[in-house]
Design a protein around this motif. Sequence first.
Motif, PDB file in Angstrom:
ATOM      1  N   GLY A 100       0.783  -1.230   0.000  1.00 19.97           N
ATOM      2  CA  GLY A 100       0.000   0.000   0.000  1.00 19.97           C
ATOM      3  C   GLY A 100       0.815   1.280   0.000  1.00 19.97           C
ATOM      4  N   ALA A 101       2.125   1.188   0.149  1.00 19.54           N
ATOM      5  CA  ALA A 101       2.960   2.392   0.124  1.00 19.54           C
ATOM      6  C   ALA A 101       3.075   2.893  -1.311  1.00 19.54           C
ATOM      7  N   ARG A 102       3.195   4.203  -1.454  1.00 22.57           N
ATOM      8  CA  ARG A 102       3.337   4.790  -2.789  1.00 22.57           C
ATOM      9  C   ARG A 102       4.073   6.116  -2.698  1.00 22.57           C
ATOM     10  N   LEU A 103       4.342   6.693  -3.846  1.00 21.24           N
ATOM     11  CA  LEU A 103       5.066   7.961  -3.918  1.00 21.24           C
ATOM     12  C   LEU A 103       4.193   9.058  -4.501  1.00 21.24           C
ATOM     13  N   VAL A 104       4.424  10.271  -4.040  1.00 28.63           N
ATOM     14  CA  VAL A 104       3.817  11.469  -4.623  1.00 28.63           C
ATOM     15  C   VAL A 104       4.954  12.481  -4.754  1.00 28.63           C
ATOM     16  N   PRO A 105       5.246  12.960  -5.973  1.00 30.01           N
ATOM     17  CA  PRO A 105       6.308  13.963  -6.140  1.00 30.01           C
ATOM     18  C   PRO A 105       5.836  15.335  -5.672  1.00 30.01           C
ATOM     19  N   TRP A 106       6.758  16.147  -5.143  1.00 33.43           N
ATOM     20  CA  TRP A 106       6.392  17.511  -4.750  1.00 33.43           C
ATOM     21  C   TRP A 106       7.355  18.556  -5.306  1.00 33.43           C
ATOM     22  N   ALA A 107       8.503  18.122  -5.819  1.00 36.95           N
ATOM     23  CA  ALA A 107       9.469  19.070  -6.389  1.00 36.95           C
ATOM     24  C   ALA A 107      10.460  18.297  -7.251  1.00 36.95           C
ATOM     25  N   GLU A 128       3.487  13.408   8.627  1.00 44.03           N
ATOM     26  CA  GLU A 128       4.559  12.513   9.074  1.00 44.03           C
ATOM     27  C   GLU A 128       5.272  11.828   7.912  1.00 44.03           C
ATOM     28  N   TRP A 129       4.911  12.169   6.687  1.00 41.73           N
ATOM     29  CA  TRP A 129       5.530  11.522   5.533  1.00 41.73           C
ATOM     30  C   TRP A 129       7.018  11.839   5.452  1.00 41.73           C
ATOM     31  N   THR A 130       7.770  10.884   4.959  1.00 39.36           N
ATOM     32  CA  THR A 130       9.200  11.013   4.731  1.00 39.36           C
ATOM     33  C   THR A 130       9.451  11.585   3.343  1.00 39.36           C
ATOM     34  N   VAL A 131      10.449  12.443   3.227  1.00 38.41           N
ATOM     35  CA  VAL A 131      10.883  12.958   1.930  1.00 38.41           C
ATOM     36  C   VAL A 131      11.886  11.966   1.337  1.00 38.41           C
ATOM     37  N   LEU A 132      11.687  11.607   0.077  1.00 43.94           N
ATOM     38  CA  LEU A 132      12.631  10.767  -0.651  1.00 43.94           C
ATOM     39  C   LEU A 132      13.187  11.553  -1.829  1.00 43.94           C
ATOM     40  N   TYR A 133      14.495  11.461  -2.001  1.00 42.18           N
ATOM     41  CA  TYR A 133      15.160  12.070  -3.152  1.00 42.18           C
ATOM     42  C   TYR A 133      15.555  10.930  -4.086  1.00 42.18           C
ATOM     43  N   ASN A 134      15.223  11.052  -5.377  1.00 50.34           N
ATOM     44  CA  ASN A 134      15.639  10.073  -6.383  1.00 50.34           C
ATOM     45  C   ASN A 134      16.456  10.805  -7.435  1.00 50.34           C
ATOM     46  N   GLU A 135      17.706  10.338  -7.606  1.00 52.26           N
ATOM     47  CA  GLU A 135      18.560  10.999  -8.594  1.00 52.26           C
ATOM     48  C   GLU A 135      17.910  10.925  -9.972  1.00 52.26           C
ATOM     49  N   GLY A 136      18.182  11.888 -10.783  1.00 48.71           N
ATOM     50  CA  GLY A 136      17.495  12.020 -12.058  1.00 48.71           C
ATOM     51  C   GLY A 136      17.818  10.979 -13.095  1.00 48.71           C
ATOM     52  N   ARG A 137      19.026  10.523 -13.113  1.00 52.50           N
ATOM     53  CA  ARG A 137      19.431   9.603 -14.172  1.00 52.50           C
ATOM     54  C   ARG A 137      20.113   8.380 -13.564  1.00 52.50           C
ATOM     55  N   GLY A 138      19.437   7.805 -12.574  1.00 60.58           N
ATOM     56  CA  GLY A 138      20.004   6.642 -11.913  1.00 60.58           C
ATOM     57  C   GLY A 138      19.073   6.099 -10.854  1.00 60.58           C
ATOM     58  N   PRO A 139      19.451   4.973 -10.264  1.00 57.61           N
ATOM     59  CA  PRO A 139      18.566   4.265  -9.345  1.00 57.61           C
ATOM     60  C   PRO A 139      18.701   4.641  -7.871  1.00 57.61           C
ATOM     61  N   LEU A 140      19.536   5.605  -7.532  1.00 55.97           N
ATOM     62  CA  LEU A 140      19.790   5.880  -6.127  1.00 55.97           C
ATOM     63  C   LEU A 140      18.683   6.713  -5.487  1.00 55.97           C
ATOM     64  N   TRP A 141      18.360   6.340  -4.252  1.00 57.08           N
ATOM     65  CA  TRP A 141      17.339   7.018  -3.457  1.00 57.08           C
ATOM     66  C   TRP A 141      17.966   7.442  -2.136  1.00 57.08           C
TER      67      TRP A 141
END
Length: 191
Positions: A100-107, A128-141
């Motif tokens: 049930g977890a999912r992502l919503v982009p904000w920036a 209480e949501w956590t911010v996740l950063y995903n690099e633009g051209r790769g798999p790193l979070w």
Amino acid sequence: MVTSDALDALVRLCPPPVDPPPVRDWTEAEHALGTPLPTDYKQLVETYGDGVFDETVWLLVPGSAYARFDLCAQTTDRIDILESLWEDGEEKPDGLLESGARLVPWAFDGGSGAFLYWLVRPGQHPDEWTVLYNEGRGPLWEAHDMGCLAFLLAVLTGTAETAYFGYLYEVLKPAEHHFATAGQVLGPPSG
């Protein structure tokens, strides 16, 4: 209240536009996304509107006149893109392994194509949501256990514990911070 203190600090650091475009309808956006949105995000959007901080971090907002900056449109686009990457074998961030977890982009970072998301977990309040950063051209979070307003303030002040935004202060070292509306950068919306 932490959010108010963070917003006050951000406004002092990076003055907002005099008349940010109003959000058309928070209820409509939340209905389209299937979830309420965090309080600090609403305050951020109502204070600044769609635009870019320090020519780097573009804020997504509901109902933006520019499709690239519309929160709901980008949510659909980003989920489609990520699903395709995951089907091709790229690993999901750990938090998405929960049912049930999912992502919503904000920036997003306009230079690298990196996105900032919220990790939306079942039963968790949006504040209480956590911010996740995903690099633009790769798999790193990269996960940050804070709200979007606190994270943005930390990035702009150089205090964020992040490998990805360090270049803002190592390379750019802005003497002062600025926010430009999408209209100032892109001109009037077409259509």
